[in-house]
Design a protein around this motif. Structure first.
Motif, short mmCIF file in Angstrom:
data_model
loop_
_atom_site.label_atom_id
_atom_site.label_comp_id
_atom_site.label_asym_id
_atom_site.label_seq_id
_atom_site.Cartn_x
_atom_site.Cartn_y
_atom_site.Cartn_z
N ARG A 153 0.82 -1.22 0.00
CA ARG A 153 0.00 0.00 0.00
C ARG A 153 0.85 1.26 0.00
O ARG A 153 0.49 2.28 -0.59
N LEU A 154 1.99 1.20 0.69
CA LEU A 154 2.84 2.38 0.79
C LEU A 154 3.52 2.72 -0.54
O LEU A 154 3.78 3.89 -0.82
N LEU A 155 3.80 1.72 -1.32
CA LEU A 155 4.55 1.94 -2.55
C LEU A 155 3.90 2.99 -3.45
O LEU A 155 4.54 3.99 -3.80
N PRO A 156 2.62 2.88 -3.78
CA PRO A 156 2.00 3.95 -4.58
C PRO A 156 1.71 5.22 -3.79
O PRO A 156 1.57 6.30 -4.36
N ALA A 157 1.62 5.09 -2.45
CA ALA A 157 1.29 6.26 -1.62
C ALA A 157 2.44 7.24 -1.51
O ALA A 157 2.25 8.38 -1.06
N MET A 158 3.65 6.83 -1.90
CA MET A 158 4.82 7.70 -1.77
C MET A 158 4.86 8.78 -2.84
O MET A 158 5.62 9.75 -2.73
N GLY A 159 4.07 8.63 -3.89
CA GLY A 159 4.06 9.64 -4.95
C GLY A 159 5.41 9.81 -5.61
O GLY A 159 5.77 10.92 -6.03
N ALA A 160 6.18 8.74 -5.71
CA ALA A 160 7.54 8.79 -6.23
C ALA A 160 7.57 8.45 -7.72
O ALA A 160 6.72 7.70 -8.22
N PRO A 161 8.58 8.92 -8.43
CA PRO A 161 8.67 8.65 -9.87
C PRO A 161 9.09 7.23 -10.21
O PRO A 161 8.89 6.79 -11.34
N ASP A 162 9.70 6.52 -9.26
CA ASP A 162 10.14 5.15 -9.52
C ASP A 162 10.17 4.38 -8.20
O ASP A 162 10.07 4.96 -7.12
N GLU A 164 12.59 2.69 -6.68
CA GLU A 164 13.73 2.88 -5.78
C GLU A 164 13.57 4.15 -4.94
O GLU A 164 13.87 4.15 -3.75
N THR A 165 13.08 5.21 -5.56
CA THR A 165 12.81 6.44 -4.80
C THR A 165 11.73 6.19 -3.76
O THR A 165 11.85 6.63 -2.60
N ALA A 166 10.68 5.46 -4.16
CA ALA A 166 9.60 5.15 -3.22
C ALA A 166 10.12 4.31 -2.06
O ALA A 166 9.79 4.55 -0.89
N ALA A 167 10.96 3.31 -2.36
CA ALA A 167 11.49 2.43 -1.31
C ALA A 167 12.29 3.23 -0.29
O ALA A 167 12.16 3.01 0.93
N ASN A 168 13.12 4.15 -0.74
CA ASN A 168 13.96 4.90 0.19
C ASN A 168 13.17 5.94 0.95
O ASN A 168 13.53 6.29 2.08
N ARG A 169 12.06 6.40 0.39
CA ARG A 169 11.15 7.29 1.14
C ARG A 169 10.46 6.49 2.25
O ARG A 169 10.34 6.96 3.38
N ILE A 170 10.04 5.28 1.92
CA ILE A 170 9.46 4.41 2.95
C ILE A 170 10.51 4.11 4.03
O ILE A 170 10.23 4.17 5.23
N GLY A 171 11.73 3.81 3.59
CA GLY A 171 12.80 3.51 4.54
C GLY A 171 13.07 4.65 5.48
O GLY A 171 13.30 4.45 6.69
N LEU A 172 13.05 5.89 4.97
CA LEU A 172 13.24 7.06 5.83
C LEU A 172 12.19 7.10 6.93
O LEU A 172 12.50 7.31 8.11
#
Length: 475
Positions: A153-162, A164-172
């Motif tokens: 669920r978090l993956l699309p919720a990050m609003g990231a362009p790709d 890897e960017t989404a994963a590291n935003r979740i990681g933060l």
């Protein structure tokens, strides 16, 4: 930010001395264990699961992937202004501190549904640092499945362009979740403040590294393939006063230190300044001595400020991780004196005090970084000397009983006077290491030492008075 403890064995070595731990963190031969070394995690994992998340974040990377992914994290951190975070963290009533931490960060990152993100990040954090063994109980399996669903669920919720960017935003968000909450809970439990908890009971108690090649720590050979367990809690006891190993050590310092502390301070203390976060002393000083505290503090500040005209333009980061420069110190001292003077006057008049909306030390403005000239010193002298005079006259005019039995809600007036004096020394002495700083006797001046000398003088005077009194004879 916490890590799973490793059971010592033939392939594991534990180090707990400060010098060994910092050497390990700086050794390029010792790298964070990659995600694939966690039990049950293979090289090919499905996207949108906890295993995939671990394989895609900077936290479990080294070399070029780590540099690339860390850059993504730094880009997000650039969007998180500590001053705004502190104010945002001061609001909210979640009983689960983790949800409050993540909600604040998610909102400042502009994510669409911060509350939903916070719930999912909290679920992921329970599985992020610990892989699920093959023989796990059903309850553990269920929690792992819930964490995987939360990542999806978090993956699309990050609003990231790709991805890897989404994963590291979740990681933060995940790495801030538990560790910041533990830090806040520790400060509430002990009453020692954030700095005390970071030293005495750090939220990150262990870190581990993998020997990519044979190396040496503390005179001991570490063979390639060895898991190195670093006992951060034990090493912290031997660390210098200003070092907090929870945030790592060069070259892999936690880049989110300022943001984490701002959120924690906002939750603990509201939007007020770091100098406002400890209960001030209430020494047994006479009213005249109490009235002299602020002018004495200002004298000390101006003596230091006279050396700042040669400042080269580089701000100082003090032991609490706060950035200061000459204009910022003068701003904070003047604003702080004005803030508490307004509080005192409102309470005497039986009126409510103004809400706290100061950005205080949590923000550094362009004006704070301007050159500090001789004309600026003259202006600071005129401003602070007048404020000190107002404080001195106001304290001297207070009825004696109002010093300790003060109207309104908050510290006693005695405590407030001591507090604004102590804070002034805090701000000014944050710049004591600027080039051209005065002699050691001036650098080491503190309000506490002045009050201690006052108290000692009073005690000596009372002892001498008692000694000179007529003594009773035995009957």
């Amino acid at each position: 930010m916490s890590e799973t403890p490793v059971v010592s064995g033939p392939a594991t070595m534990t180090f707990s001395r400060y010098d060994d731990v910092t050497a390990a963190l700086a050794d390029p031969a010792l790298v964070p264990p990659p995600a694939a070394t966690f039990p049950g995690v293979g090289s090919g994992v499905d996207s949108g699961t906890v295993a995939w998340l671990r394989s895609a974040v900077a936290r479990f990377s080294s070399g070029e992937p780590h540099a690339r992914r860390r850059a993504l994290v730094l880009a997000d951190l650039e969007r998180l202004d500590p001053a705004r975070l502190r104010v945002a963290a001061a609001g909210g009533f979640e009983s689960d501190i983790r949800l409050r931490v993540v909600r604040v960060l998610a909102a400042e990152l502009g994510l669409a549904d911060p509350e939903a993100v916070a719930r999912d990040v909290a679920a992921v954090s329970e599985a992020y640092f610990t892989a699920v063994p093959d023989d796990a109980e059903a309850a553990v399996d269920a929690a792992a499945d819930a964490a995987d669903a939360a990542v999806a669920r978090l993956l699309p919720a990050m609003g990231a362009p790709d991805e890897e960017t989404a994963a590291n935003r979740i990681g933060l968000l995940v790495q801030a979740c538990d560790a910041t909450a533990v830090l806040v809970e520790g400060a509430r439990r002990t009453g020692d403040g954030l700095r005390g908890v970071l030293r005495a009971d750090p939220p990150v108690r262990t870190m581990r590294r993998l020997a990519a090649r044979t190396t040496e720590l503390g005179g001991t050979a570490v063979p390639a393939g060895t898991v190195v367990l670093l006992d951060i809690a034990a090493a912290q006891a031997g660390a210098p006063e200003s070092v907090t190993l929870t945030f790592g050590a060069p070259p892999r310092m936690c880049p989110g230190r300022s943001q984490a502390l701002a959120v924690a301070e906002g939750i603990l203390y509201g939007a007020s300044d770091p100098a406002d976060t400890a209960t001030p002393p209430a020494p047994d000083l006479g009213k005249g001595e109490l009235a002299a505290l602020v002018p004495e503090m200002v004298d000390h500040v101006l003596a230091l400020a006279a050396t700042w005209t040669g400042w080269g333009g580089r701000p100082i980061v003090n032991a609490d991780g706060r950035t200061y420069a000459p204009h910022k110190v003068v701003r904070r001292i003047a604003d702080h004196l004005l803030d508490h003077l307004a509080e005192l006057e409102a309470r005497l008049a039986g009126e409510p005090t103004e809400p706290d909306h100061w950005h205080a030390s949590a923000t550094t403005t362009p004006a704070d970084l301007a050159p500090f000239t001789t004309a600026d010193l003259d202006e600071a002298r005129s401003r602070l000397t007048r404020l000190a005079g107002i404080w001195s006259r106001r304290v001297a005019a207070l009825p004696d009983e109002r010093l300790d039995d003060s109207p309104g809600v908050g510290w006693s007036f005695r405590q407030i006077v001591c507090h604004v004096s102590e804070a002034g020394y805090y701000y000014a002495n944050s710049l004591e290491d600027l080039p051209g700083c005065p002699a050691e006797d001036l650098k080491e001046t503190r309000m506490e030492s002045r009050m201690e000398s006052r108290m000692e003088s009073r005690m000596e005077s009372r002892t001498e008075s008692r000694t000179n009194e007529p003594q009773e004879t035995d009957r």
